[in-house]
Design a protein around this motif. Structure first.
Motif, PDB file in Angstrom:
ATOM      1  N   THR A 152       7.134  -1.675  21.562  1.00 31.78           N
ATOM      2  CA  THR A 152       6.844  -3.015  21.050  1.00 31.78           C
ATOM      3  C   THR A 152       7.746  -3.302  19.852  1.00 31.78           C
ATOM      4  O   THR A 152       7.606  -2.652  18.809  1.00 31.78           O
ATOM      5  CB  THR A 152       5.357  -3.117  20.616  1.00 31.78           C
ATOM      6  N   PRO A 153       8.668  -4.225  19.996  1.00 32.97           N
ATOM      7  CA  PRO A 153       9.568  -4.499  18.868  1.00 32.97           C
ATOM      8  C   PRO A 153       8.785  -4.907  17.622  1.00 32.97           C
ATOM      9  O   PRO A 153       7.804  -5.633  17.712  1.00 32.97           O
ATOM     10  CB  PRO A 153      10.430  -5.665  19.391  1.00 32.97           C
ATOM     11  N   ASP A 154       9.247  -4.393  16.488  1.00 32.94           N
ATOM     12  CA  ASP A 154       8.678  -4.786  15.199  1.00 32.94           C
ATOM     13  C   ASP A 154       7.234  -4.332  15.006  1.00 32.94           C
ATOM     14  O   ASP A 154       6.518  -4.861  14.153  1.00 32.94           O
ATOM     15  CB  ASP A 154       8.777  -6.325  15.053  1.00 32.94           C
ATOM     16  N   ALA A 155       6.793  -3.375  15.805  1.00 28.47           N
ATOM     17  CA  ALA A 155       5.405  -2.910  15.632  1.00 28.47           C
ATOM     18  C   ALA A 155       5.292  -2.078  14.362  1.00 28.47           C
ATOM     19  O   ALA A 155       6.235  -1.390  13.967  1.00 28.47           O
ATOM     20  CB  ALA A 155       4.983  -2.082  16.834  1.00 28.47           C
ATOM     21  N   ILE A 156       4.137  -2.164  13.720  1.00 24.03           N
ATOM     22  CA  ILE A 156       3.841  -1.323  12.548  1.00 24.03           C
ATOM     23  C   ILE A 156       2.854  -0.254  13.001  1.00 24.03           C
ATOM     24  O   ILE A 156       1.762  -0.569  13.471  1.00 24.03           O
ATOM     25  CB  ILE A 156       3.240  -2.161  11.403  1.00 24.03           C
ATOM     26  N   LYS A 184       0.923  -6.737  16.571  1.00 26.26           N
ATOM     27  CA  LYS A 184       1.928  -5.671  16.554  1.00 26.26           C
ATOM     28  C   LYS A 184       1.611  -4.638  15.470  1.00 26.26           C
ATOM     29  O   LYS A 184       2.476  -4.220  14.698  1.00 26.26           O
ATOM     30  CB  LYS A 184       3.336  -6.245  16.372  1.00 26.26           C
ATOM     31  N   GLN A 244       2.705   4.259   5.887  1.00 22.33           N
ATOM     32  CA  GLN A 244       3.802   3.293   5.836  1.00 22.33           C
ATOM     33  C   GLN A 244       3.996   2.898   4.371  1.00 22.33           C
ATOM     34  O   GLN A 244       3.043   2.957   3.581  1.00 22.33           O
ATOM     35  CB  GLN A 244       3.476   2.032   6.658  1.00 22.33           C
ATOM     36  N   VAL A 261       4.920  -2.604   3.803  1.00 20.12           N
ATOM     37  CA  VAL A 261       4.637  -2.634   5.242  1.00 20.12           C
ATOM     38  C   VAL A 261       3.126  -2.647   5.479  1.00 20.12           C
ATOM     39  O   VAL A 261       2.627  -3.342   6.376  1.00 20.12           O
ATOM     40  CB  VAL A 261       5.301  -1.429   5.949  1.00 20.12           C
ATOM     41  N   GLU A 311       2.006  -6.110   4.914  1.00 21.55           N
ATOM     42  CA  GLU A 311       2.383  -6.922   6.070  1.00 21.55           C
ATOM     43  C   GLU A 311       1.418  -6.676   7.241  1.00 21.55           C
ATOM     44  O   GLU A 311       0.997  -7.609   7.934  1.00 21.55           O
ATOM     45  CB  GLU A 311       3.827  -6.583   6.482  1.00 21.55           C
ATOM     46  N   ARG A 326      -0.952  -9.417   9.155  1.00 19.06           N
ATOM     47  CA  ARG A 326      -0.935  -9.637  10.611  1.00 19.06           C
ATOM     48  C   ARG A 326      -2.334  -9.465  11.202  1.00 19.06           C
ATOM     49  O   ARG A 326      -2.757 -10.239  12.062  1.00 19.06           O
ATOM     50  CB  ARG A 326       0.000  -8.637  11.281  1.00 19.06           C
TER      51      ARG A 326
END
Lengths: 398, 366
Positions: free
Chosen positions: A38-42, A355, A378, A382, A385, A389
């Motif tokens: 998953t792009p940009d997943a944290i 994400k 993290q 992050v 962020e 989200r």
């Protein structure tokens, strides 16, 4: 706080993921792999510190490699200097009366667990395991042929282990009790009075104690760590399990250890030799540097996690999720019953829409249908962020 | 006699699994009995690994089955042997012993495990006991009808270094299909084959490929024994239990070792083949000099010698031990008169001198 209320709504989860819902380890892996795609997943899932292995450890590993030390196959029990360093740490910092010949170096703490279950248990035995639990215990116990008996811990106790609950679970078949403090997934600790009472139970009922202390250096004041093997009469019935992964950000190096009576360690070493021969030589030199080098890095990393924990707890407060205050490790076990979606589905929802990867409580025990394990591995921005989200998605579904 | 509950538990396990005390070798012992070759890791591998370490690639868990590029490398090497494999179907293990345990433990439960005699050289009988499986000895030229069995197929054979012929492989394939058997193909010596010996891997036979779990190592590269890195591979439909067990056992294999294996390439392989051939020649030269018959070495690691005229395998091994050198012997070698000598790097000259002394004593006594 709630642990079993029926969720009000459901979320569409892919069938292949739903098929893994009852298998904690497989579910965690599947979610982790999905997050990786998953792009940009944290990722707030795995217990893999995002911090770097300290530079003096890397330098020592490279020096050993360049000097040809890493070419030489290790004795099955491990590099003698490393075994001595482990014993020294356990004696001086934890009060465990162990010498180098009572230490076995393993391929991470996980291999230590696996060896212990195969070496100490047999079909017909029962082993008591706190609930919720690190679900990788399951297969190791299943392979031994023993039966895992969950011992309930409660959020209102901070997931401490109550001696009376332990005693009620003991039967004539009970062979061992597994303790983990600080805990995974709960980050709770077993308080010293309860630990002493459990030690008394172990003596009274002649039980083996397996003490998983992988997070022992990540305990946050005012909580304190106590090793059960340091209590009177306990060393002879206890195997202490630990490793370098969490305290020194060395998960990739795969070095753990078991400590106990030498004659017991000898048999476990023979078992290890058959199962996996020995631990990689370069990793053992890295571990030696970690244990014998400057220890500032441990305190520095602990301070970073403490600051992140504060961010995460503020975030959970903002999201309206309840939790038992975490006393160690780098997890928060939070109650998401107020969202009205099961934790399994909520995890998928948070990954697919926010994400953000978080593991559902059901990956750590069937009972925890409304709970989430959140790791704060993290950097602070992050984490902020991730909370933003999550807030966006939870507001949409609340 | 120990009486604590911990001691009782491990003593029970030692009995159950046939674990014997680990006697550490005496000081100055030279091991010509095992699989370790005691080679130096080449500078090229050291420096590439060092760069990976400095770049923090070794700090964290790797992808669970293993570093993708290394899995791809294994798949590519298997492709060169005619075995179609995807990187997704490769698991990197913490050494060859772990690969063997994974294969036997993940697939052996509830099956009869068929073991040819030479499998004992690789600890398979104990692994089968650890798996709770029933064990049946077998010969590969006369496999019994055992539905759903698991056959351990070391090819090349660790006792002789010889590979199965294409006709033998075809017979075993047909048997496996008829019995719906699972085959654990131990390919750990493929990388050590000496020309003109070549392998006909059973997994290259499409009729049975879906029933084969392969295990192997990186011993085609020099100096990685102590790094503990090997692999297990198989069809996607079969690999799930091994993956799950690997996760339960160690999560992933050491990243530093995976990057070391990835650092080695064709140049390192070529260079080490020449060095290994010289060492095998040193062993055979000694045997020629003192008149010990031996089979034409099929690998760049082992020489199998017939010491009947020197008192037989057991007696020679005992005299060797008295001289501080170990050689392999026993029923797993197929003939009690045989010993197996490993052409190690560090200590070979000294080891051969001790072997010569031990053999000379036998010649005198006989």
């Amino acid at each position: 706080m709630s642990d079993s209320a029926t969720p009000a709504r459901s979320v569409r989860v892919p069938d292949e993921l739903r098929a893994l819902a009852a298998n904690g380890a497989a579910l965690r892996n599947a979610l982790t792999e999905l997050a990786a795609r998953t792009p940009d997943a944290i990722a707030l899932g795995r217990g893999d510190p995002d911090l770097d292995t300290p530079p003096h450890i890397l330098a020592a590993a490279n020096a050993a490699i360049n000097a040809g030390k890493a070419d030489v196959p290790m004795p099955p029990a491990g590099l003698p200097e490393l075994r001595a360093a482990v014993a020294n740490r356990l004696r001086t910092e934890r009060g465990i009366p162990v010498d180098a010949d009572g230490v076995l170096i393993t391929c991470g703490g996980q291999e230590g667990l696996y060896l212990l279950m195969q070496g100490l248990l047999a079909p017909g035995d029962e082993i008591l395991v706190p609930d919720p639990r690190y679900s990788s215990y399951d297969q190791a116990i299943a392979h031994s042929g023993a039966t895992m008996v969950p011992i309930a811990t409660e959020p209102e106790d901070g997931f401490d282990l109550r001696p009376e609950v332990v005693e009620r679970a003991i039967t004539p078949r009970t062979r061992a009790i597994l303790l983990i403090t600080p805990g995974n997934p709960t980050a709770g600790i077993i308080s010293p009075p309860n630990l002493k009472a459990i030690a008394e139970l172990a003596r009274k009922h002649d039980l083996i104690v397996i003490s998983d202390e992988i997070y022992d250096q990540l305990v946050y004041p005012p909580a304190e760590h106590l090793s059960i093997a340091s209590l009177p009469g306990m060393f002879e019935r206890t195997i202490t399990l630990n490793g370098l992964s969490k305290s020194y950000a060395m998960t990739g190096w795969r070095v753990g250890y078991l400590a106990g009576p030498p004659a017991v360690i000898d048999v476990l070493t023979a078992l290890k030799q058959k199962i996996s021969a020995r631990v990689a030589a370069p990793s053992q030199y890295a571990a030696l540097a970690a244990l014998t080098g400057p220890q500032d890095c441990v305190a520095e990393q602990r301070a970073i996690y403490l600051a992140r924990r504060a961010i995460m707890l503020r975030g959970l407060d903002r999201l309206g999720l309840q939790y038992a205050p975490p006393h160690g490790a780098f997890y928060v076990f939070a109650d998401a019953a107020s969202v009205g979606i099961s934790a399994f589905e909520l995890s998928y929802l948070l990954l697919s829409e926010a994400k953000v990867l978080i593991f559902p409580g059901t990956a750590f025990g069937e009972r925890w249908v409304n709970w989430l394990r959140i790791s704060y591995l993290q950097p602070a921005p992050v984490l902020e962020e991730a909370i933003e989200r999550m807030a966006t998605v939870l507001e949409r579904y609340s | 006699m120990s009486t604590s509950v911990l001691h009782q538990a491990v003593e029970r396990s030692a009995r159950r699994f046939g674990l014997t005390d680990l006697a550490l070798p005496p000081a100055d012992w030279i091991d010509l009995a095992g699989a370790d070759l005691y080679e130096a890791t080449p500078d090229s591998i050291r420096s590439a690994t060092g760069a990976a370490v400095d770049a923090h690639q070794a700090d964290h868990y790797t992808r669970r089955p293993g570093v993708a590029a290394l899995c791809a490398r294994v798949a590519e090497r298997l492709g060169e042997l005619g075995i179609a494999t995807k990187l997704e179907h490769v698991i990197i293990t913490g050494g060859i012993a772990e690969a063997r345990f994974l294969a036997i433990r993940a697939y052996g439960e509830g099956r009869a495990i068929l073991l040819p005699p030479s499998a004992a050289l690789e600890d398979y009988p104990v692994l089968a006991q650890l798996s709770g499986a029933t064990v049946q000895q077998c010969t590969l030229d006369n496999l019994p009808a055992v539905p759903n069995a698991l056959l351990v197929l070391p090819d090349p054979d660790p006792a002789t270094g010889r590979c199965l012929t294409a006709a033998q492989v075809a017979r075993i394939s047909a048997w496996a299909v008829a019995q719906q058997a699972l085959i654990v193909a131990d390919m750990s010596l493929v990388g050590l084959l000496r020309e003109p010996h070549t392998s006909t891997p059973i997994a290259a036979d499409s009729a049975v490929a879906g029933q084969v779990i392969m295990i192997g190592g990186f011993n085609d590269l020099p100096g990685l024994d102590a790094w503990q890195v090997a692999w297990c591979a198989g069809p996607g439909a079969l690999l799930g239990p091994a993956l799950e067990l690997k996760q339960a056992m160690t999560i992933c294999s050491p990243a530093v070792s995976q990057y070391a294996a990835l650092a080695g390439g064709a140049a390192e392989r070529a260079a080490v083949r020449a060095a290994r051939a010289e060492r095998v020649a040193a062993v055979t030269a000694l045997l020629d000099r003192i008149g010990v018959p031996y089979a034409d070495p099929a690998t760049l690691a082992y020489v199998v010698a017939d010491v009947a005229a020197f008192g037989g395998g057991a007696a020679v091994a005992q005299r060797c031990a008295a001289h501080g050198v170990g050689v392999a012997w026993g029923a797993a070698l197929g003939d009690p008169a045989h010993i197996r000598i490993t052409a190690i790097a560090a200590g070979l000259t000294k080891g051969l001198a001790r072997l010569e002394a031990a053999l000379s004593e036998g010649a005198t006594q006989s």
